[in-house]
Design an enzyme around this catalytic site. Structure first.
Site, mmCIF file in Angstrom:
data_model
loop_
_atom_site.group_PDB
_atom_site.id
_atom_site.type_symbol
_atom_site.label_atom_id
_atom_site.label_comp_id
_atom_site.label_asym_id
_atom_site.label_seq_id
_atom_site.Cartn_x
_atom_site.Cartn_y
_atom_site.Cartn_z
ATOM 1 N N CYS A 93 0.816 -1.224 0.000
ATOM 2 C CA CYS A 93 0.000 0.000 0.000
ATOM 3 C C CYS A 93 0.851 1.275 0.000
ATOM 4 O O CYS A 93 1.483 1.563 -1.010
ATOM 5 C CB CYS A 93 -0.952 -0.027 1.186
ATOM 6 S SG CYS A 93 -2.413 0.967 0.890
ATOM 7 N N ARG A 127 -12.391 6.529 -0.825
ATOM 8 C CA ARG A 127 -11.419 5.451 -0.612
ATOM 9 C C ARG A 127 -11.904 4.144 -1.214
ATOM 10 O O ARG A 127 -13.124 3.904 -1.296
ATOM 11 C CB ARG A 127 -11.173 5.275 0.900
ATOM 12 C CG ARG A 127 -10.656 6.542 1.555
ATOM 13 C CD ARG A 127 -10.246 6.329 2.981
ATOM 14 N NE ARG A 127 -9.054 5.499 3.086
ATOM 15 C CZ ARG A 127 -7.814 5.923 2.869
ATOM 16 N NH1 ARG A 127 -7.609 7.159 2.473
ATOM 17 N NH2 ARG A 127 -6.780 5.111 3.009
ATOM 18 N N HIS A 193 -3.678 -5.628 2.437
ATOM 19 C CA HIS A 193 -3.372 -5.784 3.864
ATOM 20 C C HIS A 193 -3.986 -7.104 4.341
ATOM 21 O O HIS A 193 -4.584 -7.847 3.562
ATOM 22 C CB HIS A 193 -4.024 -4.647 4.666
ATOM 23 C CG HIS A 193 -3.534 -3.290 4.334
ATOM 24 N ND1 HIS A 193 -2.297 -2.805 4.737
ATOM 25 C CD2 HIS A 193 -4.107 -2.284 3.618
ATOM 26 C CE1 HIS A 193 -2.152 -1.568 4.302
ATOM 27 N NE2 HIS A 193 -3.230 -1.226 3.625
HETATM 28 N N1 GLN Z 1 -2.193 6.804 2.369
HETATM 29 C C1 GLN Z 1 -2.257 5.923 1.191
HETATM 30 C C2 GLN Z 1 -3.664 5.909 0.547
HETATM 31 O O1 GLN Z 1 -4.626 6.238 1.190
HETATM 32 C C3 GLN Z 1 -1.889 4.506 1.583
HETATM 33 C C4 GLN Z 1 -2.844 3.938 2.618
HETATM 34 C C5 GLN Z 1 -2.390 2.579 3.118
HETATM 35 O O2 GLN Z 1 -1.181 2.316 3.256
HETATM 36 N N2 GLN Z 1 -3.393 1.718 3.458
HETATM 37 O O3 GLN Z 1 -3.772 5.519 -0.618
#
Ligand code: GLN
Length: 244
Positions: A93, A127, A193
């Site tokens: 990520c 998101r 993740h």
């Molecule tokens: N901050 C980055 C995003 O929102 C990565 C987030 C994360 O590592 N889960 O894309």
């Protein structure tokens, strides 16, 4: 046999317990009698990536990401040389996004990445969140990868990388092109993740086998009793509504 495992910024880039990936790599080596030398690298540390066999960096919020990105920029050329020497890298990520050319924040600020992977990321306020199943040609059967994603970033791959996997369920790199992650030589980037490797033991073993090949060509990995790991794999697939 011995492997040097490097964990980058474990204090800053450990979103959703991503350190479980580093623990999985360590234990799957130790269970096979492979000696491991564990090294942790954080802000301000000196590091020689040529010493490492596997490098891991996890995910993080934008704030921690910027702290890490400015620090790891100091080591960019050293890491790039190690990548060309086929050191294995797993980046999750935020750590994955960092390896690209740039990251465009939701406010429109462009943060330079390391340019090791031919990709870029543009972050949106909405998101991409949920359970994920995807299928990868880099893995032995069943080839499925399962995990969880939560990122604002939309990552777009250039011709210099291949996707790690194709989406079965979930959003992946950008929610549009059906790709997940990226691969270049022995560098594997992913949005998954979970943490990822404990419930994808075949992927953990691909990384370990590739690392062993560098100093021990032809080394075979003896199979481990992965009944629990595959139960977790199937349970994660079911959470995504896919029979594992
Ligand atoms: N901050 C980055 C995003 O929102 C990565 C987030 C994360 O590592 N889960 O894309």
């Amino acid at each position: 046999m011995k492997l040097v495992l490097g964990h980058l910024y474990p204090d800053l880039m450990n979103l959703y317990g991503d350190r479980g990936n580093f623990i999985a790599l360590q234990k799957r080596c130790e269970w096979r009698g492979i000696d491991v030398d564990l090294r942790r690298v954080t802000v301000g540390d000196d590091v020689n990536f040529a010493d490492f066999d596997i490098v891991f960096v996890g995910g993080g919020q934008d704030r921690e990401q910027e702290i890490v990105w400015s620090d790891l920029g100091r080591h960019r050329d050293d890491l790039a040389r190690a990548v060309e020497d086929d050191v294995v890298v797993l980046a999750v990520c935020g750590g994955y996004q960092l390896l690209g050319h740039y990251y465009l924040t939701p406010g429109g600020r462009k943060i330079a990445g390391l340019g090791i992977l031919d990709l870029h990321t543009e972050s949106h306020s909405s998101r991409l969140v949920g359970n994920v199943v995807c299928r990868s040609e880099y893995l032995p059967a069943p080839g499925t990868l399962v995990g969880f994603e939560n990122h604002g970033g939309r990552t777009h791959l250039g011709p210099g990388v291949a996707p790690l996997a194709r989406m079965v369920k979930g959003h992946g790199n950008n929610g549009r092109d059906g790709t997940e992650g990226a691969v270049y030589r022995n560098v594997f980037g992913t949005y998954l993740h979970g943490s990822l490797l404990p419930k994808n033991p075949h992927f953990a073993d691909v990384l370990i086998a590739r690392a062993l090949q560098r100093h021990h060509p032809g080394a075979e990995l003896e199979p481990l009793g992965d009944a629990l790991e595959w139960r977790a794999h199937r349970a994660a697939a079911a959470l995504a509504g896919v029979r594992g």
